[in-house]
Motif scaffolding. Sequence first.
Motif, mmCIF file in Angstrom:
data_model
loop_
_atom_site.group_PDB
_atom_site.id
_atom_site.type_symbol
_atom_site.label_atom_id
_atom_site.label_comp_id
_atom_site.label_asym_id
_atom_site.label_seq_id
_atom_site.Cartn_x
_atom_site.Cartn_y
_atom_site.Cartn_z
ATOM 1 N N THR A 106 0.834 -1.203 0.000
ATOM 2 C CA THR A 106 0.000 0.000 0.000
ATOM 3 C C THR A 106 0.873 1.258 0.000
ATOM 4 O O THR A 106 1.961 1.289 0.574
ATOM 5 N N SER A 108 0.327 5.894 -1.160
ATOM 6 C CA SER A 108 -0.545 6.901 -1.777
ATOM 7 C C SER A 108 -0.458 6.816 -3.293
ATOM 8 O O SER A 108 -1.461 6.908 -3.996
ATOM 9 N N THR A 132 -2.677 -1.544 -3.272
ATOM 10 C CA THR A 132 -3.598 -0.422 -3.097
ATOM 11 C C THR A 132 -2.849 0.904 -3.132
ATOM 12 O O THR A 132 -1.822 1.065 -2.471
ATOM 13 N N SER A 134 -3.914 4.962 -2.587
ATOM 14 C CA SER A 134 -5.039 5.819 -2.210
ATOM 15 C C SER A 134 -5.289 6.895 -3.256
ATOM 16 O O SER A 134 -6.399 7.430 -3.344
#
Length: 464
Positions: A106, A108, A132, A134
């Motif tokens: 993960t 940003s 992922t 964001s």
Amino acid sequence: GGITVPDNDDANNSLKITGGNIYSNTAGSNGGGVYIGSKLTQTAGNIRNNTASSNGGGVYLTGTGTLTMSGGSIYSNKATSHGGGVYLTTAGPASTISGGNIYSNTASYGGGVSSLRTNGLTISNAKIYNNTASTNGGGVRSTGKLTINSGFFYGNTNIGVYVAGGSATINGGKFGVSAYTDYSTYTVSRNTVSQLTIAADTTVTINGTSYPRFVSSITDSEAIGANKGIVNNGTLTFSNTSTNATDMYGTGTSLYNTGTVNINGNFNILSSGKDGATTVQKRLGIQNTATGTVTMNSADAEIKYCGYRGVVNNGSFTLKAGKIYNCTSADVTVDNGGGVVVSGDDSAFNMSGGEIYNNTANYGGGVYFTTSGAAATFSGGSIYSNTASKSGGGIGNSRTAGLTLSGTAVYSNKANYGGGVYNAGTLNLKGSNIYSNSAVDSHGGGIYVTGDNSKLNMTSGTIR
């Protein structure tokens, strides 16, 4: 972090990972698992569960660092900013990921991989999944030079592959599926938003030498644009060979364009899946927005079996070669333009070759024009065997600026009114042949003209 190999001019400096685990480390800035300024080679082993407060949760490569990954896994790492799994700075040698797995990371930006490398990152045979971001680039985010030869990119959150500000060449790869055998045997695992997104001022070429596949997917309750194959805001060129195709299928929107698209090679948009290649599904082939320009140049390009129209054009669309067929607008609230609908003040459509056939709608089975927009020209190609349950089997026209037919053949279409052409705007006939069309129950087998402001200007051509 876990391991630091600082920048060093010594060409013999290196880190080789052939097994073991680098895990649960934390960096106050960059490189939670590995911070490296020399050569990193990974053939096996795991880099996992590391954290960086800035970039490179798993691996951070500096301006002198290079990555060669052919095996092993980089997973469950976290970066606050860029590169949950791997981060590559702008400067530095070309790097390669030719195998292994990068997953469940993960960040940003660039959940799996964030690459700024101008000398290039090449990905082949790897699996990049369930990462992922964001902001964007769930699987891969590249602002440098990117080459994808093969591999699987799936299940990533917030775009599978995001290319911004640099360039990319895509020769192969499977996007939105976790396993693939052929058009009817694959396992869907979509990247959310889109499988590939191209930012403005970015150039991407899809050569298709290794059969790239982009599979979007939506549920029955989702809107047609909820998941897309490719979103292009820059310049996208398909330049496949005649035998190796780029295929886009599943459900959703195959190609959403606000930039420039040139289709120069073997390219297919089809609504296939477990039911086979000839099943019409909940799919929109190309959505071209008001700022977009699309040119179909290749006889090997096909848009087919789309249940939400083949093309929705609000910008500029030119058909020079290729086929649009077996599409329908039956599932759309406003049922017009089964093959192509042209609408909006900035919309323009020009056809000098290619074929539009076997499409269906209530209005304008083959092509439908709304009132506003630029004049359209038809100087070549064929529009045939389309059906409208109400009017305009081949072409439905309400365009005030007018259509000019000077070479396109319009034949064997059928509708209730205007089997060949339904004209409620301006129609200039300057040499096209309109023949063997039929008005099933009413009038105007060839052309039906209606409306207070409608005009038909015929200087040459044939209606029979």
